[in-house]
Enzyme design. Sequence first.
Site, short mmCIF file in Angstrom:
data_model
loop_
_atom_site.label_atom_id
_atom_site.label_comp_id
_atom_site.label_asym_id
_atom_site.label_seq_id
_atom_site.Cartn_x
_atom_site.Cartn_y
_atom_site.Cartn_z
N SER A 123 0.87 -1.13 -0.03
CA SER A 123 0.07 -0.02 0.04
C SER A 123 0.90 1.19 -0.06
CB SER A 123 -0.79 -0.04 1.27
OG SER A 123 -1.41 1.21 1.52
N GLU A 125 0.24 3.77 1.70
CA GLU A 125 0.50 4.22 3.26
C GLU A 125 1.57 3.70 3.75
OE1 GLU A 125 -1.99 5.72 5.06
OE2 GLU A 125 -3.35 5.86 3.80
N TYR A 147 -1.39 -0.24 10.43
CA TYR A 147 -1.78 -0.97 9.03
C TYR A 147 -0.64 -0.72 8.16
CZ TYR A 147 -3.49 -1.20 4.31
OH TYR A 147 -3.71 -1.64 3.07
P1 NAP Z 1 -11.34 -5.21 1.64
O1 NAP Z 1 -12.51 -5.10 0.60
O2 NAP Z 1 -11.37 -4.55 2.94
O3 NAP Z 1 -11.15 -6.80 1.55
C1 NAP Z 1 -10.20 -7.55 2.37
C2 NAP Z 1 -10.09 -8.90 2.34
O4 NAP Z 1 -9.54 -9.43 3.16
C3 NAP Z 1 -11.74 -9.39 2.80
O5 NAP Z 1 -11.92 -10.42 2.05
C4 NAP Z 1 -11.52 -9.82 4.02
O6 NAP Z 1 -12.41 -10.87 4.50
C5 NAP Z 1 -9.99 -10.37 4.17
N1 NAP Z 1 -9.72 -10.26 5.49
C6 NAP Z 1 -9.59 -9.39 6.42
N2 NAP Z 1 -9.22 -9.82 7.58
C7 NAP Z 1 -8.98 -11.13 7.67
C8 NAP Z 1 -8.75 -12.19 8.49
N3 NAP Z 1 -8.37 -11.89 9.57
N4 NAP Z 1 -8.74 -13.47 7.94
C9 NAP Z 1 -9.02 -13.60 6.79
N5 NAP Z 1 -9.32 -12.77 5.71
C10 NAP Z 1 -9.44 -11.46 6.36
O7 NAP Z 1 -9.86 -4.80 0.87
P2 NAP Z 1 -9.52 -4.53 -0.55
O8 NAP Z 1 -10.03 -2.81 -0.80
O9 NAP Z 1 -10.16 -5.54 -1.57
O10 NAP Z 1 -7.94 -4.40 -0.62
C11 NAP Z 1 -7.31 -5.74 -1.25
C12 NAP Z 1 -6.15 -5.54 -0.47
O11 NAP Z 1 -5.32 -4.59 -1.02
C13 NAP Z 1 -5.73 -5.31 0.92
O12 NAP Z 1 -4.77 -6.15 1.30
C14 NAP Z 1 -5.54 -4.05 1.28
O13 NAP Z 1 -4.87 -3.81 2.39
C15 NAP Z 1 -4.81 -3.64 -0.10
N6 NAP Z 1 -4.90 -2.16 -0.57
C16 NAP Z 1 -6.17 -1.57 -0.54
C17 NAP Z 1 -6.17 -0.47 -1.12
C18 NAP Z 1 -7.58 0.27 -1.45
O14 NAP Z 1 -7.55 1.40 -1.82
N7 NAP Z 1 -8.66 -0.48 -1.57
C19 NAP Z 1 -5.06 0.42 -1.21
C20 NAP Z 1 -3.83 -0.28 -1.15
C21 NAP Z 1 -3.81 -1.28 -0.64
P3 NAP Z 1 -13.94 -10.62 4.93
O15 NAP Z 1 -14.83 -10.45 3.97
O16 NAP Z 1 -14.07 -12.21 5.83
O17 NAP Z 1 -13.79 -9.69 6.13
#
Ligand code: NAP
Length: 319
Positions: A123, A125, A147
Amino acid sequence: MKAIITGISGQDGAYLAKRLVHKGIQVTGVVRNELFIGTGLDYLGVRGQVEIIQKDLGNANEINNLIKDKRPDFIFNLAAQSSVAESFKNPHSTILFNVHSTLNILEAIRNFSPETRLYQATSSEMFGSVSNLPICENTLLNPQSPYAISKSSCHHLVRNYRESYNLHVNSGILFNHESVLRREEFFIMKIIKTALDIKYGKQDILEVGNIDIKRDFGHAPHYVNAMIKMVEMDEPDDYIICSGESVSLRSIIHHLFNYLNIDLDRIKINKKLYRPSEIIDIYGDNSKAKKELGWYYNITFTKILERILIEYQNNFYHD
Ligand code: NAP
């Protein structure tokens, strides 16, 4: 070809699954609870075309057995506690899960399936506040939240495993990216939902913290294309994926309120919502991704905002 997606129930997981299925790749999605797989896969019409399995990513034995059994061509490790705000409330679980799950996957690849290629979600971040913008791949990391610290550790782990064991493991340094599938506690969906609630008389005001900060926002369906391109490259590497420009949260709210004809005096600043530490402005340089991956991106955030608003209103919002 076979791919495993962790975090398939999240925003990026659903869009990525759709792209991979369209490419003819067999997709297995790993979830923590088979009963809760979110709405994204159904919304995008790919729920029946992916295998869903329940695993604890924090359990090394379960991950070793999964990788031994599947020997996937690709793993996209998207699962993470992904909220900066939540990470200040729950630093232990954020750091433990995000780092431990990534290490388990790297160890499983190293020991049981070294041909498997990994995309690791990191990220923007991780960079924190920097004096020189735009941020590029070799900008020093200066994480400013639990994070960001967890993602920095994942980033270093990926580099270490790539250099030490010659594995095709890649870190995708993505800046904020949004879509109608973004969870409602995140800023963009929160303001879209609240703006609609104000328009339809269900709420009086939008209460926000510091909206004079600026972020580089993009569109999730376009960003997942870059994830696939990374694992398809001959050589592994780290890439920044971003729009290349930042916009203030205030200007986003104003655009949305003006679009919906809502008075701007409905916006109330609440200092209690300010974060313990805050990055004032951040935007990235996507030239490496464009040049080396051939990734294309050319869309303004106001266009994305309007698109998400309309899609949300038509498919998810009940007035
Ligand atoms: P998201 O919608 O929050 O999805 C996170 C996923 O991780 C969900 O499937 C969630 O499962 C799973 N998860 C969270 N805690 C968990 C745990 N303890 N055990 C197993 N699974 C767990 O995130 P996203 O926006 O798709 O982002 C995908 C990745 O990119 C993440 O790693 C995020 O940090 C990174 N990222 C995102 C952004 C952004 O702007 N979206 C930017 C930079 C990096 P549940 O459905 O069961 O909660």
